[in-house]
Design a protein around this motif. Structure first.
Motif, mmCIF file in Angstrom:
data_model
loop_
_atom_site.group_PDB
_atom_site.id
_atom_site.type_symbol
_atom_site.label_atom_id
_atom_site.label_comp_id
_atom_site.label_asym_id
_atom_site.label_seq_id
_atom_site.Cartn_x
_atom_site.Cartn_y
_atom_site.Cartn_z
ATOM 1 N N GLY A 56 0.746 -1.299 0.112
ATOM 2 C CA GLY A 56 0.145 0.079 -0.104
ATOM 3 C C GLY A 56 0.823 1.083 0.039
ATOM 4 N N ALA A 57 2.018 1.267 0.706
ATOM 5 C CA ALA A 57 2.687 2.516 0.939
ATOM 6 C C ALA A 57 3.562 2.483 -0.016
ATOM 7 N N HIS A 58 4.124 1.552 -0.659
ATOM 8 C CA HIS A 58 5.379 1.675 -1.783
ATOM 9 C C HIS A 58 4.808 1.477 -3.007
ATOM 10 N N VAL A 59 3.583 0.962 -3.409
ATOM 11 C CA VAL A 59 3.200 0.566 -4.782
ATOM 12 C C VAL A 59 1.912 1.090 -5.154
ATOM 13 N N LEU A 60 0.866 0.806 -4.226
ATOM 14 C CA LEU A 60 -0.479 1.473 -4.390
ATOM 15 C C LEU A 60 -0.477 2.794 -4.208
ATOM 16 N N GLY A 61 0.203 3.217 -3.309
ATOM 17 C CA GLY A 61 -0.223 4.925 -3.073
ATOM 18 C C GLY A 61 0.538 5.752 -4.142
ATOM 19 N N PRO A 62 2.072 5.470 -4.330
ATOM 20 C CA PRO A 62 2.673 6.146 -5.070
ATOM 21 C C PRO A 62 2.128 6.042 -6.785
ATOM 22 N N LEU A 63 1.559 4.923 -7.269
ATOM 23 C CA LEU A 63 1.048 4.769 -8.523
ATOM 24 C C LEU A 63 -0.611 4.902 -8.637
#
Length: 363
Positions: A206-213
């Protein structure tokens, strides 16, 4: 592994994705593209099927099927099964780019510091590249899963059992020596990442893939019938329950709407425009070759096949009642996200149809 292999992938140099002389295709006629997508949906013949294509940022989506419901098919979240591994691989690449990890940490040391195991030489990189020497599933998986084989086999194998099975395992081959696809290995990677960082795999993704993208319509747990597609068996009429990955979250827990999947793939096509640019570049780099004549090429997360204009990257996935195919081609600027709510087990038209669409230079 039959062929060359390299598992110290963080050190591999980038390669030119568009060889000299490669023809860069121009966007096809949209009506013809829609006809091809409609034909693909018809060929799959599923209760729900969505073929979503992006060409240089322009999206064309076609859906169909015999299911009826209040939510449009292209707005539902679909179980993407093993294609979830591309999210876990990108997460590992991002943690390496941030300096949190190197990729060469022994997984056993992350999970049980000081414990003597036969898996001590298996690194995080071995796990994501399927070169750990582990089998596809733990040795005792099938006896435990058999009572729920047609409903929730993975749910009977929780996280703590995955970790303990890894720590007790005796790898079939020396780590880094052979390629063997392993759900077990990637599941262990998810738990090792959690142990190494102090955050759960879900929170990390969530913090490093879903959120940034900005993947706002992607989830790591089952939702409601209003948000999630419902799966069916091969007969396309028998319902199956929402997939519960048990302790195999990192290998198969992602469910996403088609437009989010296109956003994910478009980020791979244009890494420079993404907050995860370095990690997205890293997961396109070939790290191993295998098979006769070294024909099968793999990156950290993707299968990589040649086309006339350059490489195409793809990964498929399936749960008990759904299937997914994700792929992209830098030479044509094309991304394809295909999903359906029917599990084919033989004579599968879904994968063949999606692969052919992505491989077509003229689509």
């Amino acid at each position: 592994m039959n062929g060359e292999h390299r598992t110290r992938w963080p050190d591999v140099a980038a390669v030119d994705e568009s060889p000299a002389g490669a023809r860069r295709a121009v966007p096809g006629d949209e009506d013809r593209v829609r006809e091809r997508l409609a034909a693909a949906v018809d060929a799959v013949d599923a209760p729900d099927a969505v073929f979503a294509l992006s060409r240089n940022g322009h999206r064309v989506v076609h859906s169909g099927g015999h299911r009826t419901g209040p939510t449009a098919r292209e707005e539902l979240r679909y179980e993407i099964g093993s294609a979830s591994k591309t999210f876990t691989g990108l997460l590992l690449a991002e943690l390496i780019q941030r300096g949190a990890l190197t990729g060469n940490e022994p997984a056993a040391a992350c999970l049980a510091p000081g414990r003597a195991t036969h898996t001590g030489g298996i690194t995080l990189a071995h796990l994501i590249t399927h070169t750990s020497g582990l089998p596809a599933l733990p040795r005792d998986f099938f006896p435990r899963a058999l009572p729920a084989w047609r409903t929730q086999p993975y749910a009977r194998y929780p996280a703590e059992r995955v970790v303990e099975a890894f720590l007790r395992a005796r790898p079939r081959h020396r780590s880094g020596s052979r390629w063997h696809y392993s759900d077990f290995g990637v599941a262990v990677l998810g738990h090792a990442l959690a142990a190494a960082t102090g955050a759960s795999w879900e929170d990390l993704v969530g913090a490093h893939v879903l959120g940034p993208l900005a993947l706002h319509d992607t989830a790591l747990r089952a939702g409601s019938p209003d948000t999630d597609a419902v799966g069916y068996t091969k007969d396309a009429w028998t319902l199956v329950p929402a997939f519960d990955p048990g302790g195999f979250q990192a290998a198969g827990a992602v469910r996403a709407a088609p437009h989010d999947l296109l956003t994910f793939l478009e980020a791979h096509l244009d890494p420079a425009g993404s907050p995860l640019s370095a990690a997205l570049e890293a997961v396109r780099v070939p790290v191993l070759r295998r098979g006769l004549g070294h024909r099968h090429t793999h990156t950290l997360t993707w299968f990589r096949h040649p086309t006339h204009g350059g490489p195409m990257y793809f990964h498929g996935g399936a749960t008990l009642g759904q299937q997914a195919f994700l792929g992209f081609r830098p030479d044509t600027g094309t991304a394809l996200a295909a999903v359906c709510t029917r599990r084919f087990r033989s004579g599968d038209p879904f994968v063949a149809t999606a692969y052919a669409l992505l491989a077509d230079d003229e689509i």
